[in-house]
Design a protein around this motif. Structure first.
Motif, PDB file in Angstrom:
ATOM      1  N   GLU A   1      -1.602  10.245 -12.720  1.00 17.79           N
ATOM      2  CA  GLU A   1      -1.182   8.946 -12.218  1.00 17.79           C
ATOM      3  C   GLU A   1       0.026   9.099 -11.289  1.00 17.79           C
ATOM      4  O   GLU A   1       0.833  10.015 -11.442  1.00 17.79           O
TER       5      GLU A   1
ATOM      6  N   LYS B   1       2.271  -0.187  -9.097  1.00 18.53           N
ATOM      7  CA  LYS B   1       1.489  -1.388  -8.819  1.00 18.53           C
ATOM      8  C   LYS B   1       2.350  -2.564  -8.386  1.00 18.53           C
ATOM      9  O   LYS B   1       1.827  -3.552  -7.861  1.00 18.53           O
ATOM     10  N   ASN B   2       3.647  -2.459  -8.558  1.00 19.24           N
ATOM     11  CA  ASN B   2       4.540  -3.544  -8.157  1.00 19.24           C
ATOM     12  C   ASN B   2       4.863  -3.535  -6.668  1.00 19.24           C
ATOM     13  O   ASN B   2       5.492  -4.464  -6.175  1.00 19.24           O
TER      14      ASN B   2
ATOM     15  N   ARG C   1       3.821  -3.394  -2.573  1.00 17.84           N
ATOM     16  CA  ARG C   1       2.747  -3.911  -1.744  1.00 17.84           C
ATOM     17  C   ARG C   1       2.301  -2.934  -0.654  1.00 17.84           C
ATOM     18  O   ARG C   1       1.112  -2.854  -0.366  1.00 17.84           O
TER      19      ARG C   1
ATOM     20  N   TRP D   1       2.438   0.944   1.436  1.00 17.21           N
ATOM     21  CA  TRP D   1       2.556   2.374   1.155  1.00 17.21           C
ATOM     22  C   TRP D   1       2.493   3.215   2.413  1.00 17.21           C
ATOM     23  O   TRP D   1       1.807   2.848   3.382  1.00 17.21           O
TER      24      TRP D   1
END
Length: 125
Positions: A44, A110-111, A113, A115
């Motif tokens: 992950e 995941k927080n 928006r 990348w």
């Protein structure tokens, strides 16, 4: 479409240093926090460091505290990650991220928006 463009990275021996850079649209510097994350194949993505624009407060993963420094330069719209004392376990693909959607000092991928495209860091003798 928001684009974060990364540069830096590469291969270094243990104990060496590298600096990663991430070009961020200027308005992103008022969008809460930005951060650096890393990921290895089959694992992950994990948070490395984050910085929040309002007061430039920072937070680091325990594994990099005292070795890595996150900073932001509003003059040239760039987010940096200075990595010193690199270890083989720091080897990973590194990603910058922006706009934490009101999550403060979050190291949870995941927080975020937006990348960057990722850049490889390899630490090996």
């Amino acid at each position: 479409q928001v684009q974060l463009v990364q540069s830096g990275g590469g291969s270094v021996q243990p104990g060496g240093s590298l600096r990663l850079a991430c070009a961020v649209p200027g308005y992103m510097f008022i969008r809460d926090c930005m951060g650096w994350f890393r990921q290895n194949p089959g694992k992950e993505r994990e948070g490395v460091a984050t910085i929040c624009s309002e007061d430039e407060s920072t937070r680091y993963a325990d594994s990099v505290k005292g070795r890595f420094t996150i900073s932001q330069e509003k003059v040239d719209n760039t987010l940096y990650l200075q990595m010193n004392g690199l270890k083989p376990e720091d080897t990973a693909m590194y990603y910058c991220a922006a706009d934490s959607r009101s999550y403060w000092l979050s190291l949870i991928p995941k927080n975020y928006r937006y990348w960057g495209q990722g850049t490889q860091v390899t630490v090996s003798s």
